[in-house]
Scaffold this motif. Structure first.
Motif, PDB file in Angstrom:
ATOM      1  N   ILE A  19       0.812  -1.226   0.000  1.00 58.80           N
ATOM      2  CA  ILE A  19       0.000   0.000   0.000  1.00 58.80           C
ATOM      3  C   ILE A  19       0.842   1.270   0.000  1.00 58.80           C
ATOM      4  CG2 ILE A  19      -1.880  -1.191   1.182  1.00 58.80           C
ATOM      5  CD1 ILE A  19      -1.089   0.318   3.739  1.00 58.80           C
ATOM      6  N   GLY A  20       2.094   1.181   0.448  1.00 58.87           N
ATOM      7  CA  GLY A  20       2.961   2.347   0.503  1.00 58.87           C
ATOM      8  C   GLY A  20       3.319   2.708   1.937  1.00 58.87           C
ATOM      9  N   THR A  21       4.131   3.730   2.093  1.00 55.93           N
ATOM     10  CA  THR A  21       4.593   4.110   3.429  1.00 55.93           C
ATOM     11  C   THR A  21       5.035   5.569   3.430  1.00 55.93           C
ATOM     12  OG1 THR A  21       6.098   3.463   5.228  1.00 55.93           O
ATOM     13  CG2 THR A  21       7.000   3.479   2.995  1.00 55.93           C
ATOM     14  N   GLN A  22       5.396   6.049   4.608  1.00 61.85           N
ATOM     15  CA  GLN A  22       5.926   7.406   4.731  1.00 61.85           C
ATOM     16  C   GLN A  22       7.443   7.343   4.885  1.00 61.85           C
ATOM     17  OE1 GLN A  22       3.564   8.997   8.062  1.00 61.85           O
ATOM     18  NE2 GLN A  22       2.595  10.377   6.595  1.00 61.85           N
ATOM     19  N   ILE A  23       8.136   8.171   4.125  1.00 60.72           N
ATOM     20  CA  ILE A  23       9.595   8.216   4.134  1.00 60.72           C
ATOM     21  C   ILE A  23      10.050   9.595   4.618  1.00 60.72           C
ATOM     22  CG2 ILE A  23      11.672   8.050   2.725  1.00 60.72           C
ATOM     23  CD1 ILE A  23      10.165   6.200   0.861  1.00 60.72           C
ATOM     24  N   PHE A  24      11.014   9.582   5.525  1.00 60.15           N
ATOM     25  CA  PHE A  24      11.504  10.857   6.069  1.00 60.15           C
ATOM     26  C   PHE A  24      12.462  11.512   5.093  1.00 60.15           C
ATOM     27  CE2 PHE A  24      14.469  13.352   8.749  1.00 60.15           C
ATOM     28  CZ  PHE A  24      13.535  14.249   9.268  1.00 60.15           C
ATOM     29  N   ASN A  25      12.168  12.765   4.767  1.00 58.16           N
ATOM     30  CA  ASN A  25      13.021  13.575   3.900  1.00 58.16           C
ATOM     31  C   ASN A  25      13.881  14.450   4.804  1.00 58.16           C
ATOM     32  OD1 ASN A  25      14.173  15.488   2.182  1.00 58.16           O
ATOM     33  ND2 ASN A  25      12.379  15.550   0.828  1.00 58.16           N
ATOM     34  N   SER A  26      15.147  14.082   4.957  1.00 57.46           N
ATOM     35  CA  SER A  26      16.026  14.798   5.896  1.00 57.46           C
ATOM     36  C   SER A  26      16.301  16.231   5.460  1.00 57.46           C
ATOM     37  CB  SER A  26      17.350  14.038   6.055  1.00 57.46           C
ATOM     38  OG  SER A  26      17.975  13.867   4.794  1.00 57.46           O
ATOM     39  N   SER A  27      16.326  16.461   4.137  1.00 58.07           N
ATOM     40  CA  SER A  27      16.625  17.819   3.671  1.00 58.07           C
ATOM     41  C   SER A  27      15.481  18.781   3.974  1.00 58.07           C
ATOM     42  CB  SER A  27      16.908  17.817   2.166  1.00 58.07           C
ATOM     43  OG  SER A  27      15.778  17.333   1.447  1.00 58.07           O
ATOM     44  N   ALA A  28      14.245  18.276   3.889  1.00 63.87           N
ATOM     45  CA  ALA A  28      13.084  19.124   4.170  1.00 63.87           C
ATOM     46  C   ALA A  28      12.576  18.946   5.585  1.00 63.87           C
ATOM     47  CB  ALA A  28      11.953  18.813   3.181  1.00 63.87           C
ATOM     48  N   ASN A  29      13.143  17.961   6.295  1.00 67.11           N
ATOM     49  CA  ASN A  29      12.749  17.666   7.670  1.00 67.11           C
ATOM     50  C   ASN A  29      11.246  17.345   7.781  1.00 67.11           C
ATOM     51  OD1 ASN A  29      13.562  17.252  10.360  1.00 67.11           O
ATOM     52  ND2 ASN A  29      12.792  19.269  10.986  1.00 67.11           N
ATOM     53  N   THR A  30      10.758  16.620   6.773  1.00 67.66           N
ATOM     54  CA  THR A  30       9.343  16.238   6.751  1.00 67.66           C
ATOM     55  C   THR A  30       9.216  14.791   6.272  1.00 67.66           C
ATOM     56  OG1 THR A  30       9.076  17.017   4.466  1.00 67.66           O
ATOM     57  CG2 THR A  30       8.545  18.584   6.247  1.00 67.66           C
ATOM     58  N   PHE A  31       8.041  14.237   6.514  1.00 67.35           N
ATOM     59  CA  PHE A  31       7.740  12.902   6.001  1.00 67.35           C
ATOM     60  C   PHE A  31       7.002  13.026   4.669  1.00 67.35           C
ATOM     61  CE2 PHE A  31       8.444  11.754  10.422  1.00 67.35           C
ATOM     62  CZ  PHE A  31       9.088  10.518  10.303  1.00 67.35           C
ATOM     63  N   GLU A  32       7.398  12.226   3.712  1.00 69.45           N
ATOM     64  CA  GLU A  32       6.746  12.200   2.408  1.00 69.45           C
ATOM     65  C   GLU A  32       6.102  10.825   2.200  1.00 69.45           C
ATOM     66  OE1 GLU A  32       9.691  13.100  -0.476  1.00 69.45           O
ATOM     67  OE2 GLU A  32       9.892  15.213   0.131  1.00 69.45           O
ATOM     68  N   THR A  33       4.931  10.830   1.608  1.00 66.22           N
ATOM     69  CA  THR A  33       4.214   9.580   1.369  1.00 66.22           C
ATOM     70  C   THR A  33       4.610   8.997   0.024  1.00 66.22           C
ATOM     71  OG1 THR A  33       2.317  10.306   2.688  1.00 66.22           O
ATOM     72  CG2 THR A  33       1.942   8.512   1.112  1.00 66.22           C
ATOM     73  N   GLN A  54     -12.018  -3.734  -1.032  1.00 67.83           N
ATOM     74  CA  GLN A  54     -13.419  -3.449  -0.721  1.00 67.83           C
ATOM     75  C   GLN A  54     -13.746  -1.962  -0.760  1.00 67.83           C
ATOM     76  OE1 GLN A  54     -15.753  -5.649  -0.444  1.00 67.83           O
ATOM     77  NE2 GLN A  54     -17.358  -4.137  -0.082  1.00 67.83           N
ATOM     78  N   GLU A  55     -12.885  -1.149  -0.159  1.00 68.78           N
ATOM     79  CA  GLU A  55     -13.180   0.283  -0.036  1.00 68.78           C
ATOM     80  C   GLU A  55     -12.570   1.118  -1.154  1.00 68.78           C
ATOM     81  OE1 GLU A  55     -15.288   1.040   2.181  1.00 68.78           O
ATOM     82  OE2 GLU A  55     -15.255  -0.886   3.247  1.00 68.78           O
ATOM     83  N   ARG A  56     -11.735   0.498  -1.984  1.00 71.72           N
ATOM     84  CA  ARG A  56     -11.074   1.216  -3.087  1.00 71.72           C
ATOM     85  C   ARG A  56     -10.257   2.399  -2.564  1.00 71.72           C
ATOM     86  NH1 ARG A  56     -13.006  -1.615  -7.848  1.00 71.72           N
ATOM     87  NH2 ARG A  56     -14.286  -3.204  -6.868  1.00 71.72           N
ATOM     88  N   GLN A  57      -9.573   2.152  -1.452  1.00 72.60           N
ATOM     89  CA  GLN A  57      -8.736   3.191  -0.863  1.00 72.60           C
ATOM     90  C   GLN A  57      -7.681   2.532   0.012  1.00 72.60           C
ATOM     91  OE1 GLN A  57     -11.711   5.188   1.614  1.00 72.60           O
ATOM     92  NE2 GLN A  57     -10.791   4.256   3.436  1.00 72.60           N
ATOM     93  N   THR A  58      -6.647   3.280   0.344  1.00 75.13           N
ATOM     94  CA  THR A  58      -5.662   2.849   1.330  1.00 75.13           C
ATOM     95  C   THR A  58      -5.506   3.972   2.350  1.00 75.13           C
ATOM     96  OG1 THR A  58      -3.796   3.744   0.056  1.00 75.13           O
ATOM     97  CG2 THR A  58      -4.400   1.449  -0.358  1.00 75.13           C
ATOM     98  N   THR A  59      -4.976   3.616   3.510  1.00 77.73           N
ATOM     99  CA  THR A  59      -4.729   4.603   4.559  1.00 77.73           C
ATOM    100  C   THR A  59      -3.273   4.516   4.970  1.00 77.73           C
ATOM    101  OG1 THR A  59      -7.005   4.367   5.360  1.00 77.73           O
ATOM    102  CG2 THR A  59      -5.415   5.428   6.822  1.00 77.73           C
ATOM    103  N   ILE A  60      -2.562   5.612   4.803  1.00 85.34           N
ATOM    104  CA  ILE A  60      -1.136   5.679   5.130  1.00 85.34           C
ATOM    105  C   ILE A  60      -0.922   6.869   6.055  1.00 85.34           C
ATOM    106  CG2 ILE A  60       1.215   5.865   4.219  1.00 85.34           C
ATOM    107  CD1 ILE A  60       0.120   4.916   1.512  1.00 85.34           C
ATOM    108  N   GLY A  61      -0.426   6.597   7.247  1.00 85.73           N
ATOM    109  CA  GLY A  61      -0.190   7.674   8.205  1.00 85.73           C
ATOM    110  C   GLY A  61      -1.460   8.414   8.570  1.00 85.73           C
ATOM    111  N   GLY A  62      -2.588   7.705   8.592  1.00 84.03           N
ATOM    112  CA  GLY A  62      -3.850   8.321   8.955  1.00 84.03           C
ATOM    113  C   GLY A  62      -4.514   9.106   7.839  1.00 84.03           C
ATOM    114  N   VAL A  63      -3.923   9.124   6.657  1.00 84.94           N
ATOM    115  CA  VAL A  63      -4.475   9.859   5.519  1.00 84.94           C
ATOM    116  C   VAL A  63      -5.017   8.867   4.498  1.00 84.94           C
ATOM    117  CG1 VAL A  63      -3.998  11.505   3.668  1.00 84.94           C
ATOM    118  CG2 VAL A  63      -2.857  11.743   5.881  1.00 84.94           C
ATOM    119  N   ARG A  64      -6.206   9.132   3.989  1.00 88.13           N
ATOM    120  CA  ARG A  64      -6.823   8.244   3.002  1.00 88.13           C
ATOM    121  C   ARG A  64      -6.382   8.617   1.597  1.00 88.13           C
ATOM    122  NH1 ARG A  64     -13.166   8.324   1.692  1.00 88.13           N
ATOM    123  NH2 ARG A  64     -12.435   9.926   0.242  1.00 88.13           N
TER     124      ARG A  64
END
Length: 331
Positions: free
Chosen positions: A92-106, A137-147
């Motif tokens: 389904i995917g995951t969140q990856i930390f971007n050290s240069s931007a100091n944020t998580f990217e999906t 079933q739902e035609r969606q995924t949830t990654i880091g609480g985001v649909r």
């Protein structure tokens, strides 16, 4: 309450769909020799966005058929080879930390494609299999609480090998029920096997034809399939077939005790959608009882839970579905 149906598909819609389906069949036939029922099952899945489970011994073109159908449609395609160490985030995917931007990217996983092939699904762990439930079933995924919505159309085709059980995880009933159809593949005839060798020598399997169908054409055919007329008497027939799996002893007598649990209403929905698609594939704008009968094993077989007694006696769901078809009156 009266049932309201959309206006039946007209002759023009049927003719247009037949032309596109002929191109898709021609594309698939380039890579798959014979296996007409398999091709029919995959086309039904394509027209209804109903997920398909294919089962056979190795080497009967399950993966080839699924991949060729995906190639026939100009859409995104992902193939996921299931292994014991496959993780839900790999799908389904995951969140990856971007050290240069100091944020998580999906980073979205391969399930975010129009057509997804899960190869040897029973080799993945139960935890990973469950990651597909929301997507299917739902035609969606949830990654880091985001649909994240999946693309449309969306179709999952999964394969499994029934004879190599070491290290595998049988699909739970909840996930089996998410598959609209399950098809069992047979060995090719000697003539078909000879044709396979002939095409291999000619390099046919190494070609890459242009897609036979656009996403817009596919959506149009899906809309036409939804407009196929189904008579209330046939809807009643569908319900009675599904109900017979739950009241098996009343329908089949003592043999009915071999069924531990019958099919859910999801089977009736699958019957209705699949029979409409099958009628369209066969060039009609209405469903006939034979469409329902031809789908019975593919819709009900994987939705019937057998008792230990049935397994010990060698009774299969195929036998029981055949018996049910013989006991329920055809309209």
């Amino acid at each position: 309450m009266a049932r309201h149906q959309p206006a039946p598909a007209d002759t023009r819609e049927i003719t247009t769909a037949a032309e596109v389906l002929a191109r898709v069949r021609s594309y698939v036939n380039t890579f798959v020799v014979g296996q007409q029922r398999l091709q029919e099952t995959l086309l039904i899945g394509l027209l209804t966005e109903g997920h398909v489970l294919l089962e056979s011994v190795p080497g009967l073109a399950k993966t080839t058929a699924a991949a060729s159908l995906a190639g026939a449609v100009s859409s995104s395609f992902a193939r996921i080879q299931c292994t014991p160490d496959l993780l839900p985030s790999d799908i389904i995917g995951t969140q990856i930390f971007n050290s240069s931007a100091n944020t998580f990217e999906t980073k979205l996983g391969p399930v975010h494609a129009h057509i997804v092939l899960l190869d040897e699904i029973n080799r993945s762990s139960a935890k990973t299999q469950s990651a597909m439930l929301e997507a299917m079933q739902e035609r969606q995924t949830t990654i880091g609480g985001v649909r994240y919505d999946l693309p449309s159309p969306f179709l999952v085709m999964a394969t499994q090998n029934p004879i190599e059980q070491e290290g595998t995880h049988p699909l739970p009933e909840a996930q089996l029920d998410r598959f609209m159809l399950k098809d069992l593949l047979a060995y090719p005839t000697p003539e078909e096997e000879l044709e396979i060798l002939t095409r291999m020598d000619a390099g046919v399997f190494e070609t890459h034809p242009d897609p036979a169908c656009t996403v817009e054409e596919l959506r149009s055919m899906q809309e036409s399939a939804r407009h196929i007329y189904i008579d209330p008497a046939i809807s009643r027939y569908i319900v009675e077939l599904v109900w017979a799996t739950r009241a098996a002893e009343r329908v089949l007598g003592p043999k009915g005790s071999l069924i531990e649990a019958g099919a859910s209403p999801r089977a009736s929905i699958a019957f209705t959608r699949a029979s409409r698609a099958l009628a369209l594939i066969r060039g009609r704008n209405y469903v006939i009882p034979e469409d329902v009968k031809d789908l019975a094993h593919r819709v009900l077989g994987h939705r019937i839970a057998l008792t230990f007694e049935a397994i010990a006696e060698g009774v299969t769901a195929t036998h029981l579905v055949t018996d049910i078809l013989g006991r329920v009156r055809t309209p």
